[in-house]
Design an enzyme around this catalytic site. Structure first.
Site, PDB file in Angstrom:
ATOM      1  N   ASP A   1       6.642  -0.445   2.183  1.00 32.93           N
ATOM      2  CA  ASP A   1       5.589  -1.453   2.325  1.00 32.93           C
ATOM      3  C   ASP A   1       6.184  -2.857   2.536  1.00 32.93           C
ATOM      4  O   ASP A   1       5.475  -3.778   2.923  1.00 32.93           O
ATOM      5  CB  ASP A   1       4.695  -1.489   1.069  1.00 32.93           C
ATOM      6  CG  ASP A   1       3.386  -0.726   1.251  1.00 32.93           C
ATOM      7  OD1 ASP A   1       3.001  -0.491   2.420  1.00 32.93           O
ATOM      8  OD2 ASP A   1       2.748  -0.383   0.237  1.00 32.93           O
TER       9      ASP A   1
ATOM     10  N   LYS B   1      -3.373   7.969   4.706  1.00 34.43           N
ATOM     11  CA  LYS B   1      -1.911   7.870   4.800  1.00 34.43           C
ATOM     12  C   LYS B   1      -1.244   9.245   4.647  1.00 34.43           C
ATOM     13  O   LYS B   1      -0.318   9.582   5.397  1.00 34.43           O
ATOM     14  CB  LYS B   1      -1.372   6.900   3.742  1.00 34.43           C
ATOM     15  CG  LYS B   1      -1.717   5.445   4.053  1.00 34.43           C
ATOM     16  CD  LYS B   1      -1.373   4.519   2.904  1.00 34.43           C
ATOM     17  CE  LYS B   1      -1.998   3.146   3.140  1.00 34.43           C
ATOM     18  NZ  LYS B   1      -1.698   2.189   2.062  1.00 34.43           N
TER      19      LYS B   1
ATOM     20  N   GLN C   1      -0.222   2.149  -4.136  1.00 33.79           N
ATOM     21  CA  GLN C   1      -1.468   1.643  -3.549  1.00 33.79           C
ATOM     22  C   GLN C   1      -2.011   0.490  -4.389  1.00 33.79           C
ATOM     23  O   GLN C   1      -2.201   0.630  -5.597  1.00 33.79           O
ATOM     24  CB  GLN C   1      -2.493   2.783  -3.455  1.00 33.79           C
ATOM     25  CG  GLN C   1      -3.773   2.399  -2.729  1.00 33.79           C
ATOM     26  CD  GLN C   1      -3.552   2.068  -1.257  1.00 33.79           C
ATOM     27  OE1 GLN C   1      -2.746   2.695  -0.578  1.00 33.79           O
ATOM     28  NE2 GLN C   1      -4.247   1.066  -0.762  1.00 33.79           N
TER      29      GLN C   1
HETATM   30  C1  BQF Z   1      -9.414   1.172  11.242  1.00 35.16           C
HETATM   31  C2  BQF Z   1      -6.166  -2.331   3.065  1.00 35.16           C
HETATM   32  C3  BQF Z   1      -7.326  -4.254   2.213  1.00 35.16           C
HETATM   33  C4  BQF Z   1      -6.865  -3.988   0.923  1.00 35.16           C
HETATM   34  C5  BQF Z   1      -6.038  -2.903   0.700  1.00 35.16           C
HETATM   35  C6  BQF Z   1      -7.583   2.298   9.967  1.00 35.16           C
HETATM   36  C7  BQF Z   1      -6.970   1.562   7.758  1.00 35.16           C
HETATM   37  C8  BQF Z   1      -7.996   0.637   7.814  1.00 35.16           C
HETATM   38  C9  BQF Z   1      -8.783   0.504   8.944  1.00 35.16           C
HETATM   39  C10 BQF Z   1      -6.104   1.683   6.558  1.00 35.16           C
HETATM   40  C11 BQF Z   1      -5.775  -1.418   4.137  1.00 35.16           C
HETATM   41  C12 BQF Z   1      -6.260  -1.640   5.525  1.00 35.16           C
HETATM   42  C13 BQF Z   1      -5.001  -0.317   3.826  1.00 35.16           C
HETATM   43  C14 BQF Z   1      -8.589   1.335  10.014  1.00 35.16           C
HETATM   44  C15 BQF Z   1      -4.618   0.706   4.858  1.00 35.16           C
HETATM   45  C16 BQF Z   1      -5.548  -0.749   6.525  1.00 35.16           C
HETATM   46  O1  BQF Z   1      -9.607   2.124  12.004  1.00 35.16           O
HETATM   47  O2  BQF Z   1      -9.851   0.043  11.490  1.00 35.16           O
HETATM   48  C17 BQF Z   1      -6.780   2.406   8.848  1.00 35.16           C
HETATM   49  O3  BQF Z   1      -5.983   2.772   6.046  1.00 35.16           O
HETATM   50  N1  BQF Z   1      -5.438   0.582   6.015  1.00 35.16           N
HETATM   51  C18 BQF Z   1      -4.559  -0.138   2.481  1.00 35.16           C
HETATM   52  O4  BQF Z   1      -3.869   0.812   2.169  1.00 35.16           O
HETATM   53  O5  BQF Z   1      -4.906  -1.007   1.532  1.00 35.16           O
HETATM   54  C19 BQF Z   1      -5.703  -2.074   1.760  1.00 35.16           C
HETATM   55  C20 BQF Z   1      -6.982  -3.432   3.269  1.00 35.16           C
END
Ligand code: BQF
Length: 299
Positions: free
Chosen positions: A120, A53, A97
């Site tokens: 968010d 991010k 987060q």
């Molecule tokens: C990709 C997230 C579960 C729990 C907390 C690119 C992300 C993920 C996959 C990413 C996610 C999932 C995020 C891909 C943020 C998505 O190429 O497939 C980017 O960074 N995500 C999060 O901050 O917390 C989570 C999933």
């Protein structure tokens, strides 16, 4: 064989639009958009998400601040940090987060964020706005899914969408967005979950499946109506001896089976994930525009 929906490519297009938006903002004498990312503890997945991010922010010309604290931080300590970000004019978006350590009440932290900086879209004020059809911040993953459907020209009006999962982060908001009036909406929506009976039969009736249940390869080919659009939100680790790390990521959909039946499908990785990040950037840009007194740039 299904069309593969390239989330990486679509998210790249959105990021380019955001870059142009930042240039316009800065050319008008305004501050660049600023995002604060609060990370508590050392969960490796959370650390990776936060890194991606902050990197994404830098790439589009945002100011960003990563605030790391040990898992031992108190709830009051974290509330103070949120308050400092609320009061900081350089910060337009605040992201805490998740998940947070057990001793911290996540809902209390979310509710401390100024709804105008809640990029968010988890604050009850923004959730409520979505529920009643008022403008507000929409959670990034659901917003990214709608953007994906719209930009691929997927017809949603009158279609039956089955949402698997009922979380506040994905299931509930995506169901609202799909059911609302207008572009990317007007669906008939079914929310299915762990207690749903005959989930296979319900999925077979779907024109669109949003899989967000958190179970690896849950959606089998036999559950999919030929030609249906399959959006896979899952990110699950499964063992894999052939990979360097000993695991690999799979979605909530059995991709190999699904791609033989579906009309279109999102891959994991490279599907919904990158869209989530792009929509986080867009929410932050919109917040910065609003704080500069500029109108929303969204259609
Ligand atoms: C990709 C997230 C579960 C729990 C907390 C690119 C992300 C993920 C996959 C990413 C996610 C999932 C995020 C891909 C943020 C998505 O190429 O497939 C980017 O960074 N995500 C999060 O901050 O917390 C989570 C999933």
């Amino acid at each position: 064989m299904a069309t593969i929906i390239d989330g990486k490519k679509i998210s790249g297009e959105i990021r380019n639009e955001i870059k142009a938006g930042v240039d316009e903002l800065v050319a008008g004498g305004h501050r660049p958009p600023g995002l604060a990312v609060l990370l508590v503890g050392e969960n490796p997945a959370s650390m990776a998400y936060v890194r991606s991010k902050t990197r994404a922010c830098a790439e589009v010309g945002f100011h960003s601040r990563q605030i790391n604290r040990p898992a031992s931080i108190s709830e009051e300590g974290l509330l103070r940090l949120v308050q400092e970000c609320n009061d900081d004019p350089e910060i337009h978006g605040i992201l805490v987060q998740l998940p947070l350590p057990e001793h911290i009440d996540s809902q209390k932290i979310i509710e401390a964020i100024d709804p105008a900086k809640d990029v968010d879209g988890f604050h009850p004020v923004n959730a409520g706005r979505l529920m009643v059809g008022l403008p507000g911040f929409v959670p990034c993953t659901p917003a990214g899914i709608i953007e994906m459907l719209v930009r691929t020209g997927t017809e949603t009006s009158g279609k039956h969408a089955v949402v698997l999962g009922r979380s506040n982060i994905v299931g509930k908001p995506i169901a609202q967005l799909l059911a609302r009036k207008g572009r990317g909406g007007d669906c008939t929506v079914t929310i299915a979950h762990s207690r749903t009976r005959n989930i296979e039969e319900i999925c077979q009736q779907a024109d669109i499946i949003i899989a967000a249940i958190g179970r690896a390869r849950f959606v089998k080919g036999s559950m999919i109506k030929p030609g249906a659009v399959i959006i896979d939100v899952g990110i699950n680790r499964v063992e894999d001896e052939n990979s360097e790390k000993g695991y690999r990521l799979v979605g909530d959909v059995d991709f190999d089976e699904a791609e033989k039946v579906a009309g279109a499908i999102t891959p994991v990785p490279g599907g919904v994930g990158p869209m989530t990040i792009a929509l986080l950037l867009r929410n932050t840009l919109e917040s910065a525009r609003a704080s500069s007194g500029l109108p929303s740039s969204l259609r």
